[in-house]
Design a protein around this motif. Structure first.
Motif, PDB file in Angstrom:
ATOM      1  N   ILE A   1       0.881  -1.178   0.000  1.00 29.85           N
ATOM      2  CA  ILE A   1       0.000   0.000   0.000  1.00 29.85           C
ATOM      3  C   ILE A   1       0.911   1.219   0.000  1.00 29.85           C
ATOM      4  CG2 ILE A   1      -0.226  -0.074   2.541  1.00 29.85           C
ATOM      5  CD1 ILE A   1      -3.094   1.082   2.141  1.00 29.85           C
ATOM      6  N   GLY A   2       0.545   2.224  -0.764  1.00 29.34           N
ATOM      7  CA  GLY A   2       1.390   3.424  -0.800  1.00 29.34           C
ATOM      8  C   GLY A   2       0.593   4.638  -1.219  1.00 29.34           C
ATOM      9  N   VAL A   3       0.987   5.769  -0.639  1.00 29.56           N
ATOM     10  CA  VAL A   3       0.327   7.037  -0.960  1.00 29.56           C
ATOM     11  C   VAL A   3       1.421   8.049  -1.297  1.00 29.56           C
ATOM     12  CG1 VAL A   3      -1.060   8.928   0.016  1.00 29.56           C
ATOM     13  CG2 VAL A   3      -1.696   6.554   0.481  1.00 29.56           C
TER      14      VAL A   3
ATOM     15  N   ARG B   1      -0.276  12.536   1.657  1.00 29.22           N
ATOM     16  CA  ARG B   1      -0.326  11.777   2.917  1.00 29.22           C
ATOM     17  C   ARG B   1      -1.053  12.532   4.029  1.00 29.22           C
ATOM     18  NH1 ARG B   1       5.607   9.005   2.700  1.00 29.22           N
ATOM     19  NH2 ARG B   1       5.175   7.879   0.759  1.00 29.22           N
ATOM     20  N   GLY B   2      -1.523  11.770   5.012  1.00 30.65           N
ATOM     21  CA  GLY B   2      -2.175  12.376   6.169  1.00 30.65           C
ATOM     22  C   GLY B   2      -3.603  12.787   5.886  1.00 30.65           C
TER      23      GLY B   2
ATOM     24  N   LYS C   1      -6.005  10.402   5.159  1.00 30.26           N
ATOM     25  CA  LYS C   1      -6.796   9.158   5.330  1.00 30.26           C
ATOM     26  C   LYS C   1      -6.985   8.378   4.028  1.00 30.26           C
ATOM     27  CE  LYS C   1      -8.173   9.970   9.744  1.00 30.26           C
ATOM     28  NZ  LYS C   1      -6.988  10.644  10.276  1.00 30.26           N
TER      29      LYS C   1
ATOM     30  N   ALA D   1      -4.849   6.132   2.708  1.00 27.97           N
ATOM     31  CA  ALA D   1      -4.486   4.722   2.943  1.00 27.97           C
ATOM     32  C   ALA D   1      -5.586   4.021   3.736  1.00 27.97           C
ATOM     33  CB  ALA D   1      -3.163   4.645   3.693  1.00 27.97           C
ATOM     34  N   GLN D   2      -6.085   4.711   4.745  1.00 25.83           N
ATOM     35  CA  GLN D   2      -7.157   4.125   5.565  1.00 25.83           C
ATOM     36  C   GLN D   2      -8.375   3.794   4.701  1.00 25.83           C
ATOM     37  OE1 GLN D   2      -7.857   6.315   9.232  1.00 25.83           O
ATOM     38  NE2 GLN D   2      -9.967   5.631   9.263  1.00 25.83           N
TER      39      GLN D   2
ATOM     40  N   ASN E   1       8.797   0.123  10.374  1.00 26.13           N
ATOM     41  CA  ASN E   1       7.852   0.979   9.637  1.00 26.13           C
ATOM     42  C   ASN E   1       6.690   1.365  10.565  1.00 26.13           C
ATOM     43  OD1 ASN E   1       6.298   2.361   7.801  1.00 26.13           O
ATOM     44  ND2 ASN E   1       6.459   0.827   6.174  1.00 26.13           N
TER      45      ASN E   1
ATOM     46  N   ASN F   1       1.171   1.620  12.692  1.00 26.90           N
ATOM     47  CA  ASN F   1       0.075   2.409  13.298  1.00 26.90           C
ATOM     48  C   ASN F   1      -1.196   2.298  12.468  1.00 26.90           C
ATOM     49  OD1 ASN F   1       1.565   3.409  15.375  1.00 26.90           O
ATOM     50  ND2 ASN F   1       1.993   5.380  14.432  1.00 26.90           N
ATOM     51  N   LEU F   2      -1.011   2.440  11.144  1.00 22.01           N
ATOM     52  CA  LEU F   2      -2.165   2.365  10.233  1.00 22.01           C
ATOM     53  C   LEU F   2      -2.860   1.010  10.385  1.00 22.01           C
ATOM     54  CD1 LEU F   2      -3.806   3.166   7.584  1.00 22.01           C
ATOM     55  CD2 LEU F   2      -1.901   2.178   6.305  1.00 22.01           C
TER      56      LEU F   2
ATOM     57  N   LYS G   1      -4.659   0.624  13.627  1.00 25.05           N
ATOM     58  CA  LYS G   1      -5.872   1.442  13.657  1.00 25.05           C
ATOM     59  C   LYS G   1      -7.029   0.726  12.964  1.00 25.05           C
ATOM     60  CE  LYS G   1      -7.791   5.894  12.884  1.00 25.05           C
ATOM     61  NZ  LYS G   1      -7.850   7.077  12.044  1.00 25.05           N
TER      62      LYS G   1
HETATM   63  C1  LIG Z   1       1.890   4.151   5.184  1.00 23.19           C
HETATM   64  C2  LIG Z   1       1.160   5.122   4.229  1.00 23.19           C
HETATM   65  C3  LIG Z   1       0.527   4.280   3.116  1.00 23.19           C
HETATM   66  C4  LIG Z   1       0.077   5.892   5.020  1.00 23.19           C
HETATM   67  O1  LIG Z   1      -0.672   6.683   4.085  1.00 23.19           O
HETATM   68  P1  LIG Z   1      -1.591   7.930   4.504  1.00 23.19           P
HETATM   69  O2  LIG Z   1      -2.645   8.080   3.468  1.00 23.19           O
HETATM   70  O3  LIG Z   1      -0.737   9.104   4.770  1.00 23.19           O
HETATM   71  O4  LIG Z   1      -2.239   7.415   5.887  1.00 23.19           O
HETATM   72  P2  LIG Z   1      -3.647   7.878   6.492  1.00 23.19           P
HETATM   73  O5  LIG Z   1      -3.785   9.356   6.363  1.00 23.19           O
HETATM   74  O6  LIG Z   1      -4.737   7.027   5.927  1.00 23.19           O
HETATM   75  O7  LIG Z   1      -3.450   7.535   8.039  1.00 23.19           O
HETATM   76  C5  LIG Z   1      -4.217   6.545   8.702  1.00 23.19           C
HETATM   77  C6  LIG Z   1      -3.517   6.177  10.006  1.00 23.19           C
HETATM   78  O8  LIG Z   1      -2.179   5.712   9.749  1.00 23.19           O
HETATM   79  C7  LIG Z   1      -1.286   6.150  10.801  1.00 23.19           C
HETATM   80  N1  LIG Z   1      -0.364   7.164  10.296  1.00 23.19           N
HETATM   81  C8  LIG Z   1      -0.412   7.772   9.081  1.00 23.19           C
HETATM   82  N2  LIG Z   1       0.623   8.657   8.960  1.00 23.19           N
HETATM   83  C9  LIG Z   1       1.313   8.599  10.128  1.00 23.19           C
HETATM   84  C10 LIG Z   1       2.492   9.256  10.604  1.00 23.19           C
HETATM   85  N3  LIG Z   1       3.157  10.150   9.857  1.00 23.19           N
HETATM   86  N4  LIG Z   1       2.956   8.951  11.849  1.00 23.19           N
HETATM   87  C11 LIG Z   1       2.316   8.029  12.609  1.00 23.19           C
HETATM   88  N5  LIG Z   1       1.191   7.350  12.209  1.00 23.19           N
HETATM   89  C12 LIG Z   1       0.696   7.652  10.987  1.00 23.19           C
HETATM   90  C13 LIG Z   1      -2.200   6.769  11.851  1.00 23.19           C
HETATM   91  O9  LIG Z   1      -2.674   5.740  12.684  1.00 23.19           O
HETATM   92  C14 LIG Z   1      -3.324   7.318  10.974  1.00 23.19           C
HETATM   93  O10 LIG Z   1      -4.524   7.540  11.688  1.00 23.19           O
HETATM   94  P3  LIG Z   1      -4.753   8.967  12.427  1.00 23.19           P
HETATM   95  O11 LIG Z   1      -4.512  10.017  11.373  1.00 23.19           O
HETATM   96  O12 LIG Z   1      -6.170   8.913  12.897  1.00 23.19           O
HETATM   97  O13 LIG Z   1      -3.734   9.025  13.516  1.00 23.19           O
HETATM   98  C15 LIG Z   1       2.147   6.160   3.612  1.00 23.19           C
HETATM   99  O14 LIG Z   1       2.866   6.786   4.659  1.00 23.19           O
HETATM  100  C16 LIG Z   1       3.150   5.582   2.622  1.00 23.19           C
HETATM  101  O15 LIG Z   1       2.859   5.468   1.421  1.00 23.19           O
HETATM  102  N6  LIG Z   1       4.358   5.188   3.101  1.00 23.19           N
HETATM  103  C17 LIG Z   1       5.397   4.622   2.215  1.00 23.19           C
HETATM  104  C18 LIG Z   1       5.045   3.248   1.722  1.00 23.19           C
HETATM  105  C19 LIG Z   1       4.880   2.256   2.874  1.00 23.19           C
HETATM  106  O16 LIG Z   1       5.658   2.226   3.830  1.00 23.19           O
HETATM  107  N7  LIG Z   1       3.842   1.387   2.759  1.00 23.19           N
HETATM  108  C20 LIG Z   1       3.529   0.378   3.773  1.00 23.19           C
HETATM  109  C21 LIG Z   1       4.312  -0.861   3.614  1.00 23.19           C
HETATM  110  S1  LIG Z   1       3.888  -1.753   2.141  1.00 23.19           S
END
Ligand SMILES: CC(C)(COP(=O)(O)OP(=O)(O)OC[C@H]1O[C@@H](n2cnc3c(N)ncnc32)[C@H](O)[C@@H]1OP(=O)(O)O)[C@@H](O)C(=O)NCCC(=O)NCCS
Length: 142
Positions: free
Chosen positions: A70-72, A77-78, A80, A82-83, A109, A114-115, A118
């Motif tokens: 999964i990736g954004v 980012r931030g 929701k 990915a959620q 990671n 955390n994601l 959650k």
């Molecule tokens: C992991 C990733 C997909 C999250 O995407 P995102 O769209 O920014 O995440 P969301 O906004 O949906 O966040 C949902 C929850 O994830 C967690 N989260 C997201 N960003 C976070 C951060 N910077 N620090 C801590 N927790 C975080 C929190 O629990 C968050 O819920 P909350 O906002 O109510 O606290 C993104 O950071 C990414 O693409 N990372 C690089 C690729 C990767 O590592 N993928 C996963 C392994 S395959």
């Protein structure tokens, strides 16, 4: 934001995103792999103003479903995304009869862990030196 099934014409954009998301040690998907998964697995994209902001890939093997990636995009980012991608996929999976979803994640990671927590995933096991650089993985299950 719209979530939709990925199409073959998305493969170049997905590949470009993947290059930014994952270093080579994390085995980024090739363009060919995206084409394969678009045809054979569950690959959804989140689209904002016709731009792919993120994607999710779930592998389906007989009775098992595994969240492979999964990736954004950093600028989205931030928000929701990915959620929402995860919740969308989980709904689809349950509608076709899957009641569990597994994944492996690097123990360093924290954002992804955390994601997943959650969403309701829990850690089942520590997989020693699962990654090429010696990093352990958590096996998580929903
Ligand atoms: C992991 C990733 C997909 C999250 O995407 P995102 O769209 O920014 O995440 P969301 O906004 O949906 O966040 C949902 C929850 O994830 C967690 N989260 C997201 N960003 C976070 C951060 N910077 N620090 C801590 N927790 C975080 C929190 O629990 C968050 O819920 P909350 O906002 O109510 O606290 C993104 O950071 C990414 O693409 N990372 C690089 C690729 C990767 O590592 N993928 C996963 C392994 S395959």
């Amino acid at each position: 934001m719209k979530i939709r099934k990925a199409e073959l014409s998305d493969s170049s954009e997905l590949f470009a995103l993947e290059q930014k998301l994952f270093l080579s040690k994390n085995y980024p998907l090739s363009r060919g792999s995206f084409c394969y998964h678009i045809k054979n697995n569950m690959l959804f994209v989140a689209e904002i103003d016709n731009i792919i902001a993120g994607y999710i890939l779930v592998l389906i093997k007989r009775k098992n479903a595994k969240l492979y990636s999964i990736g954004v995009k950093e600028e989205f980012r931030g928000r929701k995304i990915a959620q929402k991608l995860l919740e969308f996929s989980i709904k689809k999976l349950s509608s076709i009869g899957f009641d569990s979803l597994l994944l492996e994640v690097r123990v360093d990671n924290e954002v992804a862990i955390n994601l997943y927590k959650k969403i309701g995933f829990s850690i089942k096991k520590n997989l020693n030196e699962f990654y090429l650089d010696g990093c352990d993985a958590y096996l998580m299950e929903l």
